[in-house]
Write a protein that holds these residues in place. Structure first.
Motif, PDB file in Angstrom:
ATOM      1  N   GLY A 143       0.681  -1.375   0.175  1.00 20.80           N
ATOM      2  CA  GLY A 143       0.054   0.054   0.080  1.00 20.80           C
ATOM      3  C   GLY A 143       0.942   1.251  -0.106  1.00 20.80           C
ATOM      4  O   GLY A 143       0.332   2.272   0.469  1.00 20.80           O
ATOM      5  N   VAL A 144       2.030   1.250  -0.449  1.00 22.06           N
ATOM      6  CA  VAL A 144       3.136   2.514  -0.698  1.00 22.06           C
ATOM      7  C   VAL A 144       3.203   2.465  -1.974  1.00 22.06           C
ATOM      8  O   VAL A 144       3.028   1.920  -2.746  1.00 22.06           O
ATOM      9  CB  VAL A 144       4.171   2.143   0.177  1.00 22.06           C
ATOM     10  N   ARG A 145       3.683   3.772  -2.598  1.00 26.58           N
ATOM     11  CA  ARG A 145       3.944   4.570  -3.543  1.00 26.58           C
ATOM     12  C   ARG A 145       5.281   5.177  -3.727  1.00 26.58           C
ATOM     13  O   ARG A 145       5.775   5.987  -2.567  1.00 26.58           O
ATOM     14  CB  ARG A 145       2.816   5.203  -4.183  1.00 26.58           C
ATOM     15  N   GLY A 146       5.934   5.020  -5.016  1.00 30.61           N
ATOM     16  CA  GLY A 146       7.090   5.918  -5.213  1.00 30.61           C
ATOM     17  C   GLY A 146       8.160   5.487  -4.380  1.00 30.61           C
ATOM     18  O   GLY A 146       8.393   4.369  -3.939  1.00 30.61           O
ATOM     19  N   ASP A 147       9.034   6.427  -4.303  1.00 31.05           N
ATOM     20  CA  ASP A 147      10.585   6.385  -3.683  1.00 31.05           C
ATOM     21  C   ASP A 147      10.633   7.136  -2.631  1.00 31.05           C
ATOM     22  O   ASP A 147       9.872   8.451  -2.536  1.00 31.05           O
ATOM     23  CB  ASP A 147      11.658   5.944  -4.238  1.00 31.05           C
TER      24      ASP A 147
END
Length: 432
Positions: free
Chosen positions: A206-210
């Motif tokens: 459920g996380v996005r990007g860096d």
């Protein structure tokens, strides 16, 4: 000396390579006792929920890396986690705090676990949450929900600044409960600031990007929370060789100096309870116009009076000055190493007889002379020669006498760039 064989071997092997040992530094500490009381008080402040910033200044060879690792050992004995980060223009630029955070998670170590200790720390944290949930009366069926509730409560403050940190922890736990090791490892890598984590793993958590520059502060705050709740009393972060900022482009240098100023302010603001931040650099970095003095607010925060006799330097000040070695202190260190070596040798009397105090002093003078009389630059090479060229040979060859059979040779290939610039000849005769 009453020293275990493992500790002795670790120290001797590192010195033979010309490196600073990773452990056992208390066996070699010379002249650092004047700092012990103040540093122990500061470690106690951090352990009780405070935060400390410290800067250490010294010329090349004065022992900055030794000092930071010695402090790291003292911290680990008090159940701190420790991370040593080498600042560099290409690998770890200071103005990219997300990279600094990634390096510190890669180098994170504890008394029980070598780098990277992130996974053992996180696993210990979840175990502590489970124990707390069971102690609060949760049944086995209620345990997952109770752990989630406790986790949310513990990370409330962190979630205000970095909600994705808590989300990733939940994703890691979910993957572990499902037996999905690949996803769990990938999510933990993302939590450690690693880029290019598989999109499928990020979606599952459920996380996005860096991680970016600003998110690094929140992630550091989250890591401190996890460390504290898993039983660690604090985190010592060493940013070593900060003086490399003087060699980067002016725009990158300005960003890095401002990032350092911002990091110091966050430490003093109380955002990072349980953090001891230590930086090391040369006097030129702290005093020169290409370093700290380039940014007035940073210079104000680091200002320390060094106009008095070094004997009266204040160990509680924001900056500590390492005066470096004299010929006498270099000789004393060599005698300490000789005694440490002899304590594990088959024939210690022979080592002490052939490499007596007078010989150690002569070798120290010879090595120092080969480096243009710069005593402060000599310790690494002196100890390397003493262990690898002299003591090892005495230990292995019954008929070897260093005064008869050893000629000191300093080749350019075994010198660092700074040492090489100080050497006037490739080969130096040792006349004893």
């Amino acid at each position: 000396m009453s020293v275990s064989a493992v500790r002795r071997r670790t120290v001797i092997d590192a010195l033979r390579r010309g490196a600073v040992p990773d452990s056992g530094l208390d066996l070699l500490a010379t002249g650092l006792d004047r700092f012990e009381a103040a540093l122990d008080v500061e470690l106690g402040t951090v352990a009780s929920g405070g935060a400390v910033f410290k800067a250490v200044r010294g010329e090349y060879g004065s022992g900055k890396t030794f000092f930071s690792r010695w402090l790291g050992e003292r911290a680990k004995r008090r159940n701190f986690a420790v991370a040593e980060v080498q600042i560099s223009e290409t690998e770890t630029p200071l103005h990219k705090l997300e990279t600094v955070y990634r390096r510190l998670t890669e180098r994170l170590t504890t008394f029980s676990f070598p780098p990277s200790a992130v996974r053992p720390v996180v696993d210990a944290w979840f175990y502590a949450l489970e124990e707390d949930a069971l102690a609060n009366g949760a049944s086995e069926d209620e345990l997952p929900a109770a752990v989630d509730e406790l986790m949310s409560a513990r990370l409330t403050e962190v979630s205000r600044h970095a909600p994705s940190f808590a989300t990733a922890l939940r994703g890691y736990r979910a993957a572990m409960l499902q037996g999905d090791e690949a996803t769990a490892a990938a999510v933990l890598a993302w939590l450690g600031g690693q880029p290019n984590v598989a999109a499928a793993a990020r979606r599952a958590a459920g996380v996005r990007g860096d991680l970016d520059h600003f998110g690094a502060f929140g992630f550091l705050q989250g890591l401190l929370t996890v460390l504290r709740d898993s039983g660690h009393r604090g985190l010592l972060i060493v940013l070593d060789e900060v003086e490399t900022l003087q060699r980067v482009r002016s725009d990158a240098r300005d960003k890095a100096l401002n990032a350092l100023r911002q990091l110091i302010d966050e430490v003093y603001s109380g955002r990072f309870p349980g953090l001891y931040l230590l930086i090391t650099g040369t006097p030129a970095f702290f005093d020169g116009q290409q370093g700290v003095q380039r940014l007035a607010p940073l210079a104000q925060r680091l200002a320390t009076d060094f106009t008095t006799d070094p004997r009266f330097d204040n160990p509680r000040a924001v900056q500590l000055r390492l005066p470096g070695f004299t010929l006498d202190s270099l000789t004393a260190l060599g005698i300490t190493i000789r005694d440490l070596y002899a304590s594990g040798a088959d024939n210690p009397d022979r080592i002490i007889t052939l490499a007596d105090d007078a010989y150690i002093a002569d070798l120290a003078r010879a090595v120092t002379g080969s480096l243009g009389g710069k005593v402060g630059v000599a310790p690494r090479l002196f100890l390397k020669k003493l262990v690898g060229d002299v003591l090892d040979r005495i230990d292995q060859f019954p008929d070897f006498d260093p005064r008869q059979h050893y000629r000191l040779m300093v080749g350019s290939t075994e010198l660092t760039d700074i040492e090489r610039n100080l050497v006037g000849a490739d080969d130096i005769d040792l006349e004893l």
